[in-house]
Design a protein around this motif. Structure first.
Motif, PDB file in Angstrom:
ATOM      1  N   ASP A   8       0.902  -1.356   0.029  1.00  0.00           N
ATOM      2  CA  ASP A   8      -0.017  -0.001  -0.027  1.00  0.00           C
ATOM      3  C   ASP A   8       0.702   1.199   0.110  1.00  0.00           C
ATOM      4  OD1 ASP A   8      -1.901   1.877   0.200  1.00  0.00           O
ATOM      5  OD2 ASP A   8      -3.076   1.144   1.726  1.00  0.00           O
ATOM      6  N   TYR A   9       1.519   1.621  -1.257  1.00  0.00           N
ATOM      7  CA  TYR A   9       2.226   2.581  -1.360  1.00  0.00           C
ATOM      8  C   TYR A   9       1.802   3.924  -1.122  1.00  0.00           C
ATOM      9  CZ  TYR A   9       6.089   5.580  -3.437  1.00  0.00           C
ATOM     10  OH  TYR A   9       6.665   6.575  -3.178  1.00  0.00           O
ATOM     11  N   ALA A  10       0.507   4.199  -1.214  1.00  0.00           N
ATOM     12  CA  ALA A  10      -0.092   5.374  -1.134  1.00  0.00           C
ATOM     13  C   ALA A  10      -0.133   5.654   0.361  1.00  0.00           C
ATOM     14  CB  ALA A  10      -1.461   5.295  -1.730  1.00  0.00           C
ATOM     15  N   ARG A  15       2.527   8.770   4.880  1.00  0.00           N
ATOM     16  CA  ARG A  15       3.118   8.739   6.178  1.00  0.00           C
ATOM     17  C   ARG A  15       4.490   9.581   6.078  1.00  0.00           C
ATOM     18  NH1 ARG A  15       0.657   3.650   6.808  1.00  0.00           N
ATOM     19  NH2 ARG A  15       2.233   2.491   5.716  1.00  0.00           N
ATOM     20  N   ILE A  16       5.080   9.358   5.082  1.00  0.00           N
ATOM     21  CA  ILE A  16       6.348  10.136   4.583  1.00  0.00           C
ATOM     22  C   ILE A  16       5.969  11.877   4.457  1.00  0.00           C
ATOM     23  CG2 ILE A  16       8.214  10.519   2.890  1.00  0.00           C
ATOM     24  CD1 ILE A  16       8.044   7.667   2.345  1.00  0.00           C
ATOM     25  N   HIS A  47       7.916   1.973  -4.860  1.00  0.00           N
ATOM     26  CA  HIS A  47       9.151   1.556  -4.088  1.00  0.00           C
ATOM     27  C   HIS A  47       9.491   2.820  -3.080  1.00  0.00           C
ATOM     28  CE1 HIS A  47       9.371  -1.631  -6.843  1.00  0.00           C
ATOM     29  NE2 HIS A  47      10.344  -2.187  -6.075  1.00  0.00           N
ATOM     30  N   ILE A  48      10.205   2.624  -2.184  1.00  0.00           N
ATOM     31  CA  ILE A  48      10.662   3.553  -1.194  1.00  0.00           C
ATOM     32  C   ILE A  48      12.200   3.189  -1.088  1.00  0.00           C
ATOM     33  CG2 ILE A  48      10.902   4.610   0.996  1.00  0.00           C
ATOM     34  CD1 ILE A  48       7.667   3.957   1.324  1.00  0.00           C
ATOM     35  N   PRO A  64      11.843   2.752  10.455  1.00  0.00           N
ATOM     36  CA  PRO A  64      11.379   2.234   8.911  1.00  0.00           C
ATOM     37  C   PRO A  64      10.295   1.277   9.023  1.00  0.00           C
ATOM     38  CG  PRO A  64      13.744   2.383   9.233  1.00  0.00           C
ATOM     39  CD  PRO A  64      13.085   2.604  10.644  1.00  0.00           C
ATOM     40  N   ASP A  65       9.836   0.510   9.798  1.00  0.00           N
ATOM     41  CA  ASP A  65       8.640  -0.440   9.720  1.00  0.00           C
ATOM     42  C   ASP A  65       7.629   0.537   9.893  1.00  0.00           C
ATOM     43  OD1 ASP A  65      10.492  -2.565   9.693  1.00  0.00           O
ATOM     44  OD2 ASP A  65      10.252  -2.774  11.964  1.00  0.00           O
ATOM     45  N   TRP A  66       7.700   1.517  10.751  1.00  0.00           N
ATOM     46  CA  TRP A  66       6.355   2.201  10.973  1.00  0.00           C
ATOM     47  C   TRP A  66       5.933   2.983   9.446  1.00  0.00           C
ATOM     48  CZ3 TRP A  66       4.886   7.391  10.084  1.00  0.00           C
ATOM     49  CH2 TRP A  66       3.634   7.832  10.593  1.00  0.00           C
ATOM     50  N   ILE A  67       7.025   3.461   8.640  1.00  0.00           N
ATOM     51  CA  ILE A  67       6.601   4.343   7.484  1.00  0.00           C
ATOM     52  C   ILE A  67       6.312   2.898   6.445  1.00  0.00           C
ATOM     53  CG2 ILE A  67       7.922   4.808   5.394  1.00  0.00           C
ATOM     54  CD1 ILE A  67       7.571   6.966   7.518  1.00  0.00           C
ATOM     55  N   LEU A  68       6.741   1.824   6.707  1.00  0.00           N
ATOM     56  CA  LEU A  68       6.757   0.737   5.560  1.00  0.00           C
ATOM     57  C   LEU A  68       5.132   0.023   5.759  1.00  0.00           C
ATOM     58  CD1 LEU A  68      10.089  -0.782   5.239  1.00  0.00           C
ATOM     59  CD2 LEU A  68       9.049   0.612   3.673  1.00  0.00           C
ATOM     60  N   THR A  69       4.800  -0.064   7.119  1.00  0.00           N
ATOM     61  CA  THR A  69       3.636  -0.896   7.423  1.00  0.00           C
ATOM     62  C   THR A  69       2.607   0.196   8.197  1.00  0.00           C
ATOM     63  OG1 THR A  69       4.469  -1.561   9.610  1.00  0.00           O
ATOM     64  CG2 THR A  69       4.934  -2.839   7.611  1.00  0.00           C
ATOM     65  N   GLY A  70       2.742   1.213   8.800  1.00  0.00           N
ATOM     66  CA  GLY A  70       2.143   1.903   9.705  1.00  0.00           C
ATOM     67  C   GLY A  70       1.748   1.152  10.882  1.00  0.00           C
TER      68      GLY A  70
END
Length: 131
Positions: A8-10, A15-16, A47-48, A64-70
């Motif tokens: 879920d890139y959006a 988040r970024i 991709h990030i 990073p985990d929070w950015i990637l997964t929330g």
């Protein structure tokens, strides 16, 4: 490590934007020190880049985990030793000159701060001021 594919890139991109305070791709490009086209390319690929995650850790202490997964902790935990480094970063950000500042104002402020750090409270007057 390589770029991270995000299902879920959006949401990750949102988040970024949230943690950086950047509303546009151009602002994000400045934050990450890349070209705006790099932001567009990453969005198209979903991709990030690792370099973005590293910048978020260094500049905002974001995991990073929070950015990637929330999920999980948003911020890294700090030890007592880390607190002084965090305070120093805040201080540096606090004293950054405004973006729209005349060159003379900037020079005057830099001289004032240098004199202040040397224990002098007054700036010497210039010859133009004396005449």
């Amino acid at each position: 490590m390589g770029d991270k594919f995000i299902p879920d890139y959006a949401e990750a991109f949102a988040r970024i934007q949230e943690v950086t305070g950047c509303g546009t791709q151009q602002e994000l490009a400045v934050f990450f020190g890349v070209k705006q086209s790099s932001i567009s390319d990453a969005k198209k690929r979903g991709h990030i880049p690792d370099s973005w995650l590293l910048a978020l850790v260094r500049k905002r202490s974001i995991t990073p985990d929070w950015i990637l997964t929330g999920q999980g902790a948003r911020f890294l935990r700090h030890t007592d030793d880390d607190v002084s480094a965090a305070v120093q970063v805040e201080y540096r950000m606090e004293i950054r000159p405004p973006e729209r500042c005349a060159a003379q104002e900037l020079v005057t402020e830099l001289v004032r701060r240098a004199l202040e750090s040397l224990g002098q409270n007054e700036m010497p007057s210039s010859k133009a001021d004396q005449g």
